[in-house]
Motif scaffolding. Structure first.
Motif, mmCIF file in Angstrom:
data_model
loop_
_atom_site.group_PDB
_atom_site.id
_atom_site.type_symbol
_atom_site.label_atom_id
_atom_site.label_comp_id
_atom_site.label_asym_id
_atom_site.label_seq_id
_atom_site.Cartn_x
_atom_site.Cartn_y
_atom_site.Cartn_z
ATOM 1 N N ALA A 193 0.905 -1.107 -0.043
ATOM 2 C CA ALA A 193 -0.029 0.016 0.028
ATOM 3 C C ALA A 193 0.897 1.134 -0.139
ATOM 4 O O ALA A 193 1.874 1.406 0.464
ATOM 5 N N ALA A 194 0.215 2.146 -0.524
ATOM 6 C CA ALA A 194 1.061 3.509 -0.836
ATOM 7 C C ALA A 194 0.548 4.569 0.027
ATOM 8 O O ALA A 194 -0.431 4.715 0.146
ATOM 9 N N THR A 195 1.434 5.487 0.607
ATOM 10 C CA THR A 195 0.811 6.654 1.012
ATOM 11 C C THR A 195 0.648 7.940 -0.033
ATOM 12 O O THR A 195 0.939 7.761 -1.325
ATOM 13 N N ALA A 196 0.128 8.988 0.351
ATOM 14 C CA ALA A 196 -0.159 10.232 -0.494
ATOM 15 C C ALA A 196 1.184 10.672 -1.242
ATOM 16 O O ALA A 196 1.167 11.040 -2.503
ATOM 17 N N ASP A 197 2.420 10.534 -0.441
ATOM 18 C CA ASP A 197 3.516 11.082 -0.902
ATOM 19 C C ASP A 197 4.305 9.794 -1.724
ATOM 20 O O ASP A 197 5.587 9.737 -1.676
ATOM 21 N N LEU A 198 3.537 8.667 -1.960
ATOM 22 C CA LEU A 198 4.259 7.692 -2.832
ATOM 23 C C LEU A 198 5.060 6.807 -2.205
ATOM 24 O O LEU A 198 6.137 6.214 -2.696
ATOM 25 N N THR A 199 5.052 6.699 -0.804
ATOM 26 C CA THR A 199 5.919 5.906 0.031
ATOM 27 C C THR A 199 5.115 4.704 0.345
ATOM 28 O O THR A 199 3.909 4.763 0.555
ATOM 29 N N ALA A 200 5.790 3.772 0.744
ATOM 30 C CA ALA A 200 5.061 2.343 1.337
ATOM 31 C C ALA A 200 4.637 2.642 2.548
ATOM 32 O O ALA A 200 5.225 2.909 3.566
ATOM 33 N N ALA A 201 3.080 2.307 2.566
ATOM 34 C CA ALA A 201 2.482 2.408 4.097
ATOM 35 C C ALA A 201 2.523 1.200 4.493
ATOM 36 O O ALA A 201 2.519 0.766 5.877
ATOM 37 N N GLN A 202 2.601 0.114 3.875
ATOM 38 C CA GLN A 202 2.643 -1.517 4.164
ATOM 39 C C GLN A 202 3.705 -2.322 3.405
ATOM 40 O O GLN A 202 3.460 -2.012 2.033
ATOM 41 N N ASN A 203 4.306 -3.070 3.964
ATOM 42 C CA ASN A 203 5.128 -3.940 3.023
ATOM 43 C C ASN A 203 4.747 -5.473 3.311
ATOM 44 O O ASN A 203 4.342 -5.829 4.311
ATOM 45 N N ARG A 204 5.198 -6.228 2.526
ATOM 46 C CA ARG A 204 4.815 -7.717 2.519
ATOM 47 C C ARG A 204 6.216 -8.379 2.383
ATOM 48 O O ARG A 204 6.738 -8.452 1.209
ATOM 49 N N LEU A 205 6.578 -9.485 3.396
ATOM 50 C CA LEU A 205 7.673 -10.148 3.439
ATOM 51 C C LEU A 205 7.225 -11.757 2.763
ATOM 52 O O LEU A 205 6.119 -12.082 3.678
ATOM 53 N N THR A 206 7.474 -12.263 1.717
ATOM 54 C CA THR A 206 6.946 -13.468 1.249
ATOM 55 C C THR A 206 8.191 -14.476 1.210
ATOM 56 O O THR A 206 9.175 -14.071 0.446
ATOM 57 N N ILE A 207 8.027 -15.630 1.661
ATOM 58 C CA ILE A 207 9.150 -16.549 1.821
ATOM 59 C C ILE A 207 8.333 -17.867 0.794
ATOM 60 O O ILE A 207 7.300 -18.359 1.364
ATOM 61 N N THR A 208 9.310 -18.342 0.142
ATOM 62 C CA THR A 208 8.827 -19.897 -0.630
ATOM 63 C C THR A 208 9.916 -20.781 -0.212
ATOM 64 O O THR A 208 11.144 -20.457 -0.549
ATOM 65 N N VAL A 209 9.363 -21.824 -0.080
ATOM 66 C CA VAL A 209 10.307 -22.873 0.299
ATOM 67 C C VAL A 209 9.929 -24.201 -0.569
ATOM 68 O O VAL A 209 8.817 -24.661 -0.584
ATOM 69 N N ASN A 210 10.860 -24.632 -1.400
ATOM 70 C CA ASN A 210 10.675 -26.011 -2.266
ATOM 71 C C ASN A 210 10.876 -27.060 -1.475
ATOM 72 O O ASN A 210 11.934 -27.230 -0.885
ATOM 73 N N VAL A 211 10.008 -28.197 -1.203
ATOM 74 C CA VAL A 211 10.114 -29.180 -0.242
ATOM 75 C C VAL A 211 9.985 -30.595 -1.049
ATOM 76 O O VAL A 211 8.920 -30.774 -1.919
ATOM 77 N N ARG A 212 10.957 -31.531 -0.947
ATOM 78 C CA ARG A 212 11.065 -32.857 -1.557
ATOM 79 C C ARG A 212 10.728 -33.719 -0.391
ATOM 80 O O ARG A 212 11.638 -33.825 0.728
ATOM 81 N N TYR A 213 9.917 -34.497 -0.378
ATOM 82 C CA TYR A 213 9.412 -35.345 0.801
ATOM 83 C C TYR A 213 9.577 -36.775 0.090
ATOM 84 O O TYR A 213 8.739 -37.040 -0.962
ATOM 85 N N THR A 214 10.073 -37.498 0.818
ATOM 86 C CA THR A 214 10.403 -39.176 0.321
ATOM 87 C C THR A 214 9.878 -40.010 1.387
ATOM 88 O O THR A 214 10.361 -39.995 2.721
ATOM 89 N N ASN A 215 8.888 -41.004 1.113
ATOM 90 C CA ASN A 215 8.673 -41.892 2.092
ATOM 91 C C ASN A 215 9.068 -43.208 1.654
ATOM 92 O O ASN A 215 8.488 -43.718 0.729
ATOM 93 N N LYS A 216 10.127 -43.919 2.387
ATOM 94 C CA LYS A 216 10.722 -45.000 1.918
ATOM 95 C C LYS A 216 9.713 -46.396 1.962
ATOM 96 O O LYS A 216 9.874 -47.194 1.066
ATOM 97 N N ASN A 217 8.688 -46.411 2.703
ATOM 98 C CA ASN A 217 7.679 -47.280 2.855
ATOM 99 C C ASN A 217 6.402 -47.335 1.993
ATOM 100 O O ASN A 217 5.727 -48.000 1.821
#
Length: 167
Positions: free
Chosen positions: A93-117
């Motif tokens: 979101a931006a303010t009237a003077d075009l600065t960020a009013a709110q930021n968002r940190l996003t993290i993505t994790v790629n997971v490989r899951y293996t079940n031997k059984n």
């Protein structure tokens, strides 16, 4: 009177047969005794030092706390591995003077899951979550710790649900 006793016995039998094993984590019977969580590398274009260790430990913790599986370093019945593929901060979101009013940190994790059984349970999948914070705040110190706790709690729970709870 015999019919009443018979009906009562039948009702109890049906009730006991319909109740299977239940636990509060939502997992069914797990056909494994051990698990291993390999170190998740940080391959994100924007690198925040130390988050790969934090994520690896949080994933180990959630599995240990919600199952009776034993953590091993090698040859686990269940194996979790992968990498952090995205660490991104975007203005929301931006303010009237075009600065960020709110930021968002996003993290993505790629997971490989293996079940031997049970190889049909194997998957490779990205998991992602975000944390919104005020635009005038820097993510350092305790604010970064809070953001990582929120994001990694959700991602690790999603990984747990996908691999063991089957939700």
């Amino acid at each position: 009177m015999n019919k009443l006793k018979f009906l009562f016995a039948l009702l109890i039998t049906i009730t006991l047969n319909s109740c299977g094993p239940y636990n509060f984590t939502g997992t069914g019977k797990i056909d494994a005794k051990t698990f291993q969580v390999n170190y998740f590398q940080n391959n994100a274009p924007l690198v925040q030092p130390g988050i790969e260790r934090t994520f690896t430990l949080k994933l180990q913790d959630i599995i240990q706390n919600q199952t009776n599986l034993n953590l091993v370093r090698t040859n686990g019945d269940l194996t979790y591995e992968g990498e952090i593929t995205n660490y991104n901060i975007t203005p929301m979101a931006a303010t009237a003077d075009l600065t960020a009013a709110q930021n968002r940190l996003t993290i993505t994790v790629n997971v490989r899951y293996t079940n031997k059984n049970n190889e049909k349970d194997n998957f490779e999948k990205p998991f992602s979550f975000y944390y919104d914070y005020p635009g005038d705040q820097q993510l350092i110190g305790s604010s970064l710790t809070t953001a990582l706790d929120v994001i990694f709690e959700r991602i690790t729970q999603d990984v747990f649900n996908e691999s063991l709870a089957k939700w």
